[in-house]
Motif scaffolding. Sequence first.
Motif, PDB file in Angstrom:
ATOM      1  N   TRP A  37       4.122  34.940  53.284  1.00 12.63           N
ATOM      2  CA  TRP A  37       2.919  35.896  52.840  1.00 12.63           C
ATOM      3  C   TRP A  37       3.002  36.050  51.407  1.00 12.63           C
ATOM      4  N   TYR A  38       2.759  35.174  50.600  1.00 10.18           N
ATOM      5  CA  TYR A  38       1.857  34.893  49.382  1.00 10.18           C
ATOM      6  C   TYR A  38       1.106  34.774  49.788  1.00 10.18           C
ATOM      7  N   SER A  39       0.878  33.655  51.154  1.00 16.42           N
ATOM      8  CA  SER A  39      -0.427  32.053  51.508  1.00 16.42           C
ATOM      9  C   SER A  39      -1.318  33.537  52.631  1.00 16.42           C
ATOM     10  N   GLY A  83      15.951  33.753  53.169  1.00 11.68           N
ATOM     11  CA  GLY A  83      14.801  34.083  53.629  1.00 11.68           C
ATOM     12  C   GLY A  83      13.650  34.329  52.156  1.00 11.68           C
ATOM     13  N   THR A  84      13.874  33.522  51.034  1.00  7.83           N
ATOM     14  CA  THR A  84      13.201  34.127  49.629  1.00  7.83           C
ATOM     15  C   THR A  84      12.056  32.707  49.709  1.00  7.83           C
ATOM     16  N   GLY A  85      12.519  31.693  51.036  1.00  7.56           N
ATOM     17  CA  GLY A  85      11.209  30.387  51.102  1.00  7.56           C
ATOM     18  C   GLY A  85       9.515  30.807  51.110  1.00  7.56           C
ATOM     19  N   ILE A 121      25.426  33.389  47.362  1.00  9.38           N
ATOM     20  CA  ILE A 121      24.172  33.947  46.316  1.00  9.38           C
ATOM     21  C   ILE A 121      24.420  32.985  45.255  1.00  9.38           C
ATOM     22  N   ILE A 122      23.163  32.520  44.289  1.00 10.07           N
ATOM     23  CA  ILE A 122      22.995  31.889  43.400  1.00 10.07           C
ATOM     24  C   ILE A 122      23.555  32.230  42.098  1.00 10.07           C
ATOM     25  N   GLU A 123      22.967  33.872  42.502  1.00 13.11           N
ATOM     26  CA  GLU A 123      23.968  34.924  41.002  1.00 13.11           C
ATOM     27  C   GLU A 123      25.672  34.692  40.647  1.00 13.11           C
ATOM     28  N   ASP A 145      19.223  36.862  45.196  1.00 11.00           N
ATOM     29  CA  ASP A 145      19.044  37.013  46.714  1.00 11.00           C
ATOM     30  C   ASP A 145      18.847  35.522  47.546  1.00 11.00           C
ATOM     31  N   ALA A 146      18.898  34.456  47.008  1.00 10.69           N
ATOM     32  CA  ALA A 146      18.668  33.542  47.038  1.00 10.69           C
ATOM     33  C   ALA A 146      19.682  32.861  47.283  1.00 10.69           C
ATOM     34  N   THR A 147      20.141  32.297  48.423  1.00  9.84           N
ATOM     35  CA  THR A 147      21.635  30.772  48.606  1.00  9.84           C
ATOM     36  C   THR A 147      21.318  29.372  48.085  1.00  9.84           C
ATOM     37  N   MET A 148      22.724  29.066  48.086  1.00  9.44           N
ATOM     38  CA  MET A 148      22.633  27.445  47.540  1.00  9.44           C
ATOM     39  C   MET A 148      22.217  26.835  48.281  1.00  9.44           C
ATOM     40  N   GLY A 149      22.806  27.023  49.255  1.00 10.87           N
ATOM     41  CA  GLY A 149      22.247  26.077  50.729  1.00 10.87           C
ATOM     42  C   GLY A 149      20.479  26.183  51.008  1.00 10.87           C
ATOM     43  N   GLY A 150      20.245  27.630  50.702  1.00 14.03           N
ATOM     44  CA  GLY A 150      18.624  27.397  50.750  1.00 14.03           C
ATOM     45  C   GLY A 150      17.631  26.867  49.754  1.00 14.03           C
ATOM     46  N   ALA A 153      17.974  22.684  50.244  1.00 16.39           N
ATOM     47  CA  ALA A 153      17.556  22.893  51.339  1.00 16.39           C
ATOM     48  C   ALA A 153      15.534  22.847  51.215  1.00 16.39           C
ATOM     49  N   GLY A 154      15.679  23.466  50.786  1.00 15.70           N
ATOM     50  CA  GLY A 154      14.057  24.357  50.445  1.00 15.70           C
ATOM     51  C   GLY A 154      13.735  23.847  49.161  1.00 15.70           C
ATOM     52  N   GLY A 155      14.447  24.290  48.135  1.00 19.17           N
ATOM     53  CA  GLY A 155      13.886  24.426  47.125  1.00 19.17           C
ATOM     54  C   GLY A 155      13.451  22.749  45.750  1.00 19.17           C
ATOM     55  N   PHE A 156      13.272  23.544  44.385  1.00 14.38           N
ATOM     56  CA  PHE A 156      12.742  22.121  43.821  1.00 14.38           C
ATOM     57  C   PHE A 156      13.714  22.331  42.836  1.00 14.38           C
ATOM     58  N   GLY A 157      13.700  23.278  42.042  1.00  8.91           N
ATOM     59  CA  GLY A 157      13.937  23.549  40.376  1.00  8.91           C
ATOM     60  C   GLY A 157      13.926  25.181  40.040  1.00  8.91           C
ATOM     61  N   ALA A 201      14.955  18.795  52.853  1.00  3.96           N
ATOM     62  CA  ALA A 201      14.391  18.650  54.587  1.00  3.96           C
ATOM     63  C   ALA A 201      14.323  19.907  54.956  1.00  3.96           C
ATOM     64  N   PHE A 202      14.253  21.020  54.081  1.00  7.73           N
ATOM     65  CA  PHE A 202      13.621  22.417  55.358  1.00  7.73           C
ATOM     66  C   PHE A 202      14.288  22.403  56.497  1.00  7.73           C
ATOM     67  N   GLY A 203      15.956  22.149  56.005  1.00  7.63           N
ATOM     68  CA  GLY A 203      17.246  22.413  57.796  1.00  7.63           C
ATOM     69  C   GLY A 203      16.512  22.042  58.800  1.00  7.63           C
ATOM     70  N   ILE A 207      23.155  21.025  59.026  1.00  9.72           N
ATOM     71  CA  ILE A 207      23.703  22.569  58.747  1.00  9.72           C
ATOM     72  C   ILE A 207      24.507  21.990  57.448  1.00  9.72           C
ATOM     73  N   ILE A 208      23.444  22.254  56.240  1.00 13.26           N
ATOM     74  CA  ILE A 208      24.648  22.189  54.728  1.00 13.26           C
ATOM     75  C   ILE A 208      25.650  23.008  54.991  1.00 13.26           C
ATOM     76  N   THR A 209      26.669  22.417  55.147  1.00 10.83           N
ATOM     77  CA  THR A 209      28.084  23.820  54.844  1.00 10.83           C
ATOM     78  C   THR A 209      28.851  24.301  53.256  1.00 10.83           C
ATOM     79  N   TYR A 321       7.558  31.321  36.865  1.00  8.17           N
ATOM     80  CA  TYR A 321       7.233  30.944  38.904  1.00  8.17           C
ATOM     81  C   TYR A 321       7.345  31.798  38.889  1.00  8.17           C
ATOM     82  N   ASN A 322       6.970  31.755  40.377  1.00  8.22           N
ATOM     83  CA  ASN A 322       6.420  32.616  40.966  1.00  8.22           C
ATOM     84  C   ASN A 322       6.855  33.583  41.214  1.00  8.22           C
ATOM     85  N   HIS A 323       7.983  33.982  40.092  1.00  3.08           N
ATOM     86  CA  HIS A 323       8.022  35.598  40.565  1.00  3.08           C
ATOM     87  C   HIS A 323       6.346  36.576  40.036  1.00  3.08           C
ATOM     88  N   THR A 324       6.123  35.675  38.949  1.00  4.83           N
ATOM     89  CA  THR A 324       4.426  36.094  38.527  1.00  4.83           C
ATOM     90  C   THR A 324       3.767  36.559  39.819  1.00  4.83           C
TER      91      THR A 324
HETATM   92  C1  LIG Z   1       9.688  34.884  43.334  1.00  2.00           C
HETATM   93  C2  LIG Z   1       9.764  33.514  44.290  1.00  2.00           C
HETATM   94  C3  LIG Z   1      10.278  32.666  42.922  1.00  2.00           C
HETATM   95  C4  LIG Z   1      11.247  31.562  43.538  1.00  2.00           C
HETATM   96  N1  LIG Z   1      10.806  30.862  42.646  1.00  2.00           N
HETATM   97  C5  LIG Z   1      11.403  29.197  42.960  1.00  2.00           C
HETATM   98  C6  LIG Z   1      11.646  28.188  42.161  1.00  2.00           C
HETATM   99  O1  LIG Z   1      11.121  29.103  40.747  1.00  2.00           O
HETATM  100  N2  LIG Z   1      12.091  27.489  42.241  1.00  2.00           N
HETATM  101  C7  LIG Z   1      12.213  27.226  43.165  1.00  2.00           C
HETATM  102  O2  LIG Z   1      12.343  26.003  43.925  1.00  2.00           O
HETATM  103  N3  LIG Z   1      12.335  28.309  44.424  1.00  2.00           N
HETATM  104  C8  LIG Z   1      12.126  29.472  44.522  1.00  2.00           C
HETATM  105  N4  LIG Z   1      10.892  30.173  44.842  1.00  2.00           N
HETATM  106  C9  LIG Z   1      11.779  30.056  47.001  1.00  2.00           C
HETATM  107  C10 LIG Z   1      12.678  30.113  47.211  1.00  2.00           C
HETATM  108  O3  LIG Z   1      13.637  30.853  46.835  1.00  2.00           O
HETATM  109  C11 LIG Z   1      13.914  29.381  46.565  1.00  2.00           C
HETATM  110  O4  LIG Z   1      13.875  27.899  46.781  1.00  2.00           O
HETATM  111  C12 LIG Z   1      15.036  29.781  47.224  1.00  2.00           C
HETATM  112  O5  LIG Z   1      17.052  28.686  46.601  1.00  2.00           O
HETATM  113  C13 LIG Z   1      15.598  29.974  48.514  1.00  2.00           C
HETATM  114  O6  LIG Z   1      16.672  29.918  48.729  1.00  2.00           O
HETATM  115  P1  LIG Z   1      16.931  30.777  50.146  1.00  2.00           P
HETATM  116  O7  LIG Z   1      18.315  31.574  50.954  1.00  2.00           O
HETATM  117  O8  LIG Z   1      16.231  32.188  49.900  1.00  2.00           O
HETATM  118  O9  LIG Z   1      16.813  30.079  51.152  1.00  2.00           O
HETATM  119  P2  LIG Z   1      15.683  30.001  52.656  1.00  2.00           P
HETATM  120  O10 LIG Z   1      14.197  30.847  52.094  1.00  2.00           O
HETATM  121  O11 LIG Z   1      16.815  31.168  53.826  1.00  2.00           O
HETATM  122  O12 LIG Z   1      16.236  29.176  53.581  1.00  2.00           O
HETATM  123  C14 LIG Z   1      14.911  27.753  52.912  1.00  2.00           C
HETATM  124  C15 LIG Z   1      14.900  26.406  53.299  1.00  2.00           C
HETATM  125  O13 LIG Z   1      16.090  25.603  53.773  1.00  2.00           O
HETATM  126  C16 LIG Z   1      16.343  26.214  55.245  1.00  2.00           C
HETATM  127  N5  LIG Z   1      18.348  26.781  54.653  1.00  2.00           N
HETATM  128  C17 LIG Z   1      19.348  27.135  54.368  1.00  2.00           C
HETATM  129  N6  LIG Z   1      19.961  27.340  54.348  1.00  2.00           N
HETATM  130  C18 LIG Z   1      20.865  26.071  55.558  1.00  2.00           C
HETATM  131  C19 LIG Z   1      21.595  25.349  55.182  1.00  2.00           C
HETATM  132  N7  LIG Z   1      23.134  25.732  55.776  1.00  2.00           N
HETATM  133  N8  LIG Z   1      21.615  23.789  55.824  1.00  2.00           N
HETATM  134  C20 LIG Z   1      19.965  23.832  55.654  1.00  2.00           C
HETATM  135  N9  LIG Z   1      19.403  24.635  55.706  1.00  2.00           N
HETATM  136  C21 LIG Z   1      19.400  24.874  55.186  1.00  2.00           C
HETATM  137  C22 LIG Z   1      16.005  26.803  55.820  1.00  2.00           C
HETATM  138  O14 LIG Z   1      16.319  26.483  57.110  1.00  2.00           O
HETATM  139  C23 LIG Z   1      14.800  27.099  55.048  1.00  2.00           C
HETATM  140  O15 LIG Z   1      13.957  25.708  55.482  1.00  2.00           O
HETATM  141  C24 LIG Z   1      10.817  31.047  44.964  1.00  2.00           C
HETATM  142  C25 LIG Z   1      10.317  32.221  45.809  1.00  2.00           C
HETATM  143  C26 LIG Z   1       9.983  33.409  45.791  1.00  2.00           C
HETATM  144  C27 LIG Z   1       9.843  34.012  46.696  1.00  2.00           C
END
Ligand SMILES: Cc1cc2nc3c(=O)[nH]c(=O)nc-3n(C[C@H](O)[C@H](O)[C@H](O)COP(=O)(O)OP(=O)(O)OC[C@H]3O[C@@H](n4cnc5c(N)ncnc54)[C@H](O)[C@@H]3O)c2cc1C
Length: 453
Positions: A37-39, A83-85, A121-123, A145-150, A153-157, A201-203, A207-209, A321-324
């Motif tokens: 919804w940022y977009s 769910g923070t992607g 959860i990363i924390e 709030d974010a998980t290591m798997g997420g 699978a979805g993050g960068f750094g 690879a966006f999941g 399934i990353i375990t 980062y994206n908290h701004t």
């Molecule tokens: C305010 C804000 C700040 C952020 N800052 C950063 C930042 O500094 N750097 C950064 O990289 N990202 C950032 N993000 C994006 C996001 O928060 C991170 O990438 C976060 O680590 C995602 O974790 P999540 O558990 O919420 O993943 P989710 O949103 O739940 O999932 C992300 C992707 O991973 C997939 N996935 C989740 N679990 C698995 C699994 N077990 N196996 C396979 N696929 C899986 C999902 O299907 C989805 O495609 C930010 C987002 C917000 C809203």
Amino acid sequence: MKAQAMTPVEQVHQALRGIECHDDPGLLRSKSKDFHWYSPVLSALLQDKTADLLVIPKDVEELRRVASACARFRVNVTLRGGGTGNYGQCVPMARGVIIETLKLNAVTVHSGCATVQTGCIIEKLELAARAQGQEILMFPSTLTDATMGGFIAGGFGGVGSIRHGVLKDPGNVTRIQVMTLEATPRLVELHGADIQKVHHAFGTNGIITEMDVKLVPAEDWRHVIALFDSYEATLRFGEAAMTPGLPLRLLTSVERGFAPYYTALGDYFSEDKDAVFALCAAASLGDFERLVAQHGGRVVLAMTDAEIAAAHLLPAYECAYNHTTLMALKKDRAWTYMQLAFPQPFQVAQAMALVAEFGHEILWHHEFSLAYGSYSVFAIPLVSFFDAERLTEIKDRIEALGVGVFDAHVITIEDGGMKTIDSAQIDFKRIADPHGLMNPGKTRGWTPDMVQP
Ligand SMILES: Cc1cc2nc3c(=O)[nH]c(=O)nc-3n(C[C@H](O)[C@H](O)[C@H](O)COP(=O)(O)OP(=O)(O)OC[C@H]3O[C@@H](n4cnc5c(N)ncnc54)[C@H](O)[C@@H]3O)c2cc1C
């Protein structure tokens, strides 16, 4: 009267007796959302997308039953961590089952590394590492709030990248275990460079375990705010401070226009100065302050985690980062954002030319980082949203000036940051998701002819 045949989802549901499942439409709607919804572009595109069933396995055995049932009945699967992607990464495009991983959250800390389950959860991982005098290399500002798997699978750094590079850099993540989505799911171990097959690879391909991530000895970090008379001065300071000499975990310059969104900081950041937010090792604060002074600035805050919490201030990483974007959108929904990577070596003049060209239409902050072995500068500026056409014009203009744009308003891996199809990821999808059920619609590399019946 003839009994109606069950739908594939109902068959999955029936097969998962004893496992936590939810089909309440309200809950399904909320678990089908992330921070897309940022977009405004993605909000419109994804507003109706929802899954049919939410499943929350409590251990790997239950996860195996879920994967098997979805494969047997050919039901689409979207993995969800916190769910923070940002790009609709865990929004189900074609209904099906959401697997939430939060209960798969075990952590074991070793010397120099941790073994962690996907839903941790990363924390929690950071606190477990700190309890043994170590810390994780990097985390998104969504730490709590974010998980290591997420993240994998979805993050960068993120926070820590200025010291350790990005997730993709060798040695940061050393092992990933993946469960295949087959009638008889298998666990596949990926080591070393092979982890790239599932990273970002966006999941879509397994399934990353579980994973092994590197840890380093813990530092005593201080949250720091330094104020400067001009934005250019913050960039020049950033350029000087991102050398290996200063032990930093975060270095972000933020335009004064953000001050109204950072009200929790009160007088520490007001609209008459531009700011640098940093995490600096306590032992090097003196060096940091001297460098700030050399660039005409002044350190106005240097606090421990506990002091920040006690004073009800924001941690430095929640000002970066994206908290701004989150902070601004909480007060003004007229903003959206872009994600940029500046060419190396970073040229302050190029960054300032963009600041001048777009005026009030863009509000800037720059992230100083290390990526692929070099110092790099990223920006996630706020953009005043007029319409999708103007957003594209801005993107095209910035690209024409030689600055990379990772499009945050698209849903596929390739249209966003990656630009090209990663054939190694697609080859791995043939193994880990042969029926093409995982997060459909999120990669251009998978075509219907690849689906195994
Ligand atoms: C305010 C804000 C700040 C952020 N800052 C950063 C930042 O500094 N750097 C950064 O990289 N990202 C950032 N993000 C994006 C996001 O928060 C991170 O990438 C976060 O680590 C995602 O974790 P999540 O558990 O919420 O993943 P989710 O949103 O739940 O999932 C992300 C992707 O991973 C997939 N996935 C989740 N679990 C698995 C699994 N077990 N196996 C396979 N696929 C899986 C999902 O299907 C989805 O495609 C930010 C987002 C917000 C809203």
